[in-house]
Design a protein around this motif. Structure first.
Motif, PDB file in Angstrom:
ATOM      1  N   VAL A  92       0.827  -1.213   0.000  1.00 25.98           N
ATOM      2  CA  VAL A  92       0.000   0.000   0.000  1.00 25.98           C
ATOM      3  C   VAL A  92       0.859   1.259   0.000  1.00 25.98           C
ATOM      4  O   VAL A  92       0.441   2.298  -0.502  1.00 25.98           O
ATOM      5  CB  VAL A  92      -0.962  -0.024   1.216  1.00 25.98           C
ATOM      6  CG1 VAL A  92      -1.730   1.287   1.330  1.00 25.98           C
ATOM      7  CG2 VAL A  92      -1.937  -1.192   1.104  1.00 25.98           C
ATOM      8  N   ASP A 174       2.343  -2.550 -10.901  1.00 27.30           N
ATOM      9  CA  ASP A 174       1.365  -1.583 -10.386  1.00 27.30           C
ATOM     10  C   ASP A 174       1.996  -0.211 -10.200  1.00 27.30           C
ATOM     11  O   ASP A 174       1.391   0.818 -10.531  1.00 27.30           O
ATOM     12  CB  ASP A 174       0.800  -2.078  -9.047  1.00 27.30           C
ATOM     13  CG  ASP A 174      -0.113  -3.279  -9.211  1.00 27.30           C
ATOM     14  OD1 ASP A 174      -0.497  -3.574 -10.358  1.00 27.30           O
ATOM     15  OD2 ASP A 174      -0.433  -3.928  -8.197  1.00 27.30           O
ATOM     16  N   TYR A 194      -5.921   4.395  -8.138  1.00 28.99           N
ATOM     17  CA  TYR A 194      -5.669   4.221  -6.708  1.00 28.99           C
ATOM     18  C   TYR A 194      -6.544   3.105  -6.141  1.00 28.99           C
ATOM     19  O   TYR A 194      -6.091   2.263  -5.362  1.00 28.99           O
ATOM     20  CB  TYR A 194      -5.958   5.522  -5.949  1.00 28.99           C
ATOM     21  CG  TYR A 194      -4.852   6.543  -6.043  1.00 28.99           C
ATOM     22  CD1 TYR A 194      -3.524   6.148  -6.193  1.00 28.99           C
ATOM     23  CD2 TYR A 194      -5.132   7.904  -5.977  1.00 28.99           C
ATOM     24  CE1 TYR A 194      -2.505   7.079  -6.278  1.00 28.99           C
ATOM     25  CE2 TYR A 194      -4.116   8.842  -6.064  1.00 28.99           C
ATOM     26  CZ  TYR A 194      -2.804   8.419  -6.210  1.00 28.99           C
ATOM     27  OH  TYR A 194      -1.790   9.351  -6.295  1.00 28.99           O
ATOM     28  N   THR A 195      -7.810   3.112  -6.531  1.00 33.62           N
ATOM     29  CA  THR A 195      -8.733   2.077  -6.049  1.00 33.62           C
ATOM     30  C   THR A 195      -8.310   0.701  -6.555  1.00 33.62           C
ATOM     31  O   THR A 195      -8.260  -0.271  -5.782  1.00 33.62           O
ATOM     32  CB  THR A 195     -10.165   2.379  -6.534  1.00 33.62           C
ATOM     33  OG1 THR A 195     -10.548   3.687  -6.102  1.00 33.62           O
ATOM     34  CG2 THR A 195     -11.145   1.357  -5.980  1.00 33.62           C
ATOM     35  N   LEU A 196      -7.981   0.623  -7.834  1.00 32.37           N
ATOM     36  CA  LEU A 196      -7.568  -0.647  -8.425  1.00 32.37           C
ATOM     37  C   LEU A 196      -6.297  -1.171  -7.780  1.00 32.37           C
ATOM     38  O   LEU A 196      -6.200  -2.367  -7.451  1.00 32.37           O
ATOM     39  CB  LEU A 196      -7.356  -0.466  -9.928  1.00 32.37           C
ATOM     40  CG  LEU A 196      -6.836  -1.690 -10.698  1.00 32.37           C
ATOM     41  CD1 LEU A 196      -7.816  -2.841 -10.597  1.00 32.37           C
ATOM     42  CD2 LEU A 196      -6.585  -1.332 -12.160  1.00 32.37           C
ATOM     43  N   THR A 198      -5.083  -0.472  -4.839  1.00 36.88           N
ATOM     44  CA  THR A 198      -5.343  -0.867  -3.451  1.00 36.88           C
ATOM     45  C   THR A 198      -5.901  -2.282  -3.399  1.00 36.88           C
ATOM     46  O   THR A 198      -5.484  -3.113  -2.583  1.00 36.88           O
ATOM     47  CB  THR A 198      -6.331   0.105  -2.779  1.00 36.88           C
ATOM     48  OG1 THR A 198      -5.783   1.427  -2.805  1.00 36.88           O
ATOM     49  CG2 THR A 198      -6.592  -0.296  -1.335  1.00 36.88           C
ATOM     50  N   VAL A 199      -6.851  -2.571  -4.283  1.00 34.91           N
ATOM     51  CA  VAL A 199      -7.427  -3.920  -4.357  1.00 34.91           C
ATOM     52  C   VAL A 199      -6.353  -4.936  -4.736  1.00 34.91           C
ATOM     53  O   VAL A 199      -6.278  -6.036  -4.157  1.00 34.91           O
ATOM     54  CB  VAL A 199      -8.589  -3.958  -5.372  1.00 34.91           C
ATOM     55  CG1 VAL A 199      -9.071  -5.395  -5.579  1.00 34.91           C
ATOM     56  CG2 VAL A 199      -9.738  -3.090  -4.896  1.00 34.91           C
ATOM     57  N   MET A 200      -5.487  -4.581  -5.682  1.00 31.95           N
ATOM     58  CA  MET A 200      -4.416  -5.481  -6.093  1.00 31.95           C
ATOM     59  C   MET A 200      -3.429  -5.727  -4.954  1.00 31.95           C
ATOM     60  O   MET A 200      -2.927  -6.844  -4.777  1.00 31.95           O
ATOM     61  CB  MET A 200      -3.684  -4.905  -7.307  1.00 31.95           C
ATOM     62  CG  MET A 200      -4.470  -4.968  -8.601  1.00 31.95           C
ATOM     63  SD  MET A 200      -4.874  -6.665  -9.079  1.00 31.95           S
ATOM     64  CE  MET A 200      -3.224  -7.337  -9.335  1.00 31.95           C
ATOM     65  N   LEU A 202      -4.129  -5.667  -1.751  1.00 28.24           N
ATOM     66  CA  LEU A 202      -4.800  -6.570  -0.814  1.00 28.24           C
ATOM     67  C   LEU A 202      -4.804  -7.999  -1.347  1.00 28.24           C
ATOM     68  O   LEU A 202      -4.570  -8.961  -0.592  1.00 28.24           O
ATOM     69  CB  LEU A 202      -6.235  -6.097  -0.570  1.00 28.24           C
ATOM     70  CG  LEU A 202      -6.395  -4.774   0.191  1.00 28.24           C
ATOM     71  CD1 LEU A 202      -7.846  -4.319   0.162  1.00 28.24           C
ATOM     72  CD2 LEU A 202      -5.935  -4.937   1.639  1.00 28.24           C
ATOM     73  N   LEU A 203      -5.058  -8.149  -2.641  1.00 28.22           N
ATOM     74  CA  LEU A 203      -5.105  -9.473  -3.250  1.00 28.22           C
ATOM     75  C   LEU A 203      -3.743 -10.160  -3.183  1.00 28.22           C
ATOM     76  O   LEU A 203      -3.651 -11.350  -2.833  1.00 28.22           O
ATOM     77  CB  LEU A 203      -5.569  -9.356  -4.702  1.00 28.22           C
ATOM     78  CG  LEU A 203      -5.622 -10.673  -5.503  1.00 28.22           C
ATOM     79  CD1 LEU A 203      -6.592 -11.647  -4.866  1.00 28.22           C
ATOM     80  CD2 LEU A 203      -6.022 -10.395  -6.951  1.00 28.22           C
ATOM     81  N   GLN A 204      -2.672  -9.419  -3.502  1.00 26.23           N
ATOM     82  CA  GLN A 204      -1.333 -10.011  -3.461  1.00 26.23           C
ATOM     83  C   GLN A 204      -0.912 -10.369  -2.037  1.00 26.23           C
ATOM     84  O   GLN A 204      -0.194 -11.353  -1.818  1.00 26.23           O
ATOM     85  CB  GLN A 204      -0.314  -9.052  -4.089  1.00 26.23           C
ATOM     86  CG  GLN A 204      -0.462  -8.892  -5.583  1.00 26.23           C
ATOM     87  CD  GLN A 204      -0.387 -10.218  -6.315  1.00 26.23           C
ATOM     88  OE1 GLN A 204       0.457 -11.070  -6.016  1.00 26.23           O
ATOM     89  NE2 GLN A 204      -1.273 -10.419  -7.285  1.00 26.23           N
TER      90      GLN A 204
END
Length: 226
Positions: A92, A174, A194-196, A198-200, A202-204
């Motif tokens: 992040v 990213d 930024y939203t995308l 952040t999700v990536m 969290l996923l990683q």
């Protein structure tokens, strides 16, 4: 990197310095969040404590599902949760303007992967004994042992590469994507990326934690058939 503003650049834009700066910063942020979550523990959690407890419960659930045991999930909770927390903060961090993701550097991800590799092998040997642990590398039949043992060794060694390069590649990509967006349209486009990202991130983090849990489970839980 040198064309972008980084707070570490107030001292130097040297790559090694920037890396060390952000690794230390990641550790400090993790300690501050942990301190904030435990400084005033309450029966009914609120604020940072509530978020931390939700995170730990999620790790416990993942561990319980993977190990099939509440006891083992609790035993390895500190290791899995700490690694996941370090990865999450590092992921992040690169989204925040002026900072760089340590996980976008292969040195950081490789170090984490080696730690996980050494730890799960150590736990496998400690739990099952040297003979039994490496005995399951031989496969179900003695006839297959000369083939299975080298294959298993290579398979385990490849986990270091898999863990480190998957995380490094995704976060580095990213960061480059965000850098390009900020150069092309600094005031209009960043919100969606930024939203995308952040999700990536969290996923990683979840993928790294899940693989760590699976490797630990495979090391400490060995079928008697082997």
């Amino acid at each position: 990197m040198k064309d972008l503003f980084l707070f570490s650049g107030f001292i130097s834009y040297d790559h090694s310095w920037s890396f060390i700066f952000h690794v230390i910063l990641t550790g400090i942020v993790c300690l501050l969040i942990a301190r904030a979550a435990t400084s005033s523990m309450q029966l009914v959690p609120r604020g940072t404590q509530n978020i931390a407890e939700a995170y730990l419960m999620g790790v416990m659930t993942m561990g319980r599902d993977t190990f099939g045991s509440e006891e083992l999930a609790r035993k390895y909770l500190p290791m899995i949760a700490t690694v996941g927390f370090m990865v999450l903060i590092a992921n992040v961090m690169g989204i925040i303007p002026g900072f760089h993701s340590p996980t976008a550097d292969i040195n950081y991800t490789l170090a984490l992967a080696i730690i996980v590799f050494l730890y799960y092998n150590f736990e496998g040997i400690r739990t099952n004994g040297f003979k039994k642990y490496f005995g399951h590398f031989m496969g179900p039949s003695p006839l297959l042992a000369p083939i299975m043992f080298p294959v298993e060794i290579l398979s385990h060694m490849s986990r270091v590469v898999s863990l480190s390069f998957r995380l490094f590649g995704c976060i580095r990509g990213d960061d480059l994507f965000l850098a390009i967006i900020l150069v092309l349209a600094p005031w209009i486009a960043p919100l969606a990326p930024y939203t995308l990202l952040t999700v990536m991130g969290l996923l990683q983090t979840f993928v790294f934690m899940m693989l760590t849990t699976v490797y630990l489970a495979g090391a400490v839980i060995i079928s008697e058939d082997h």
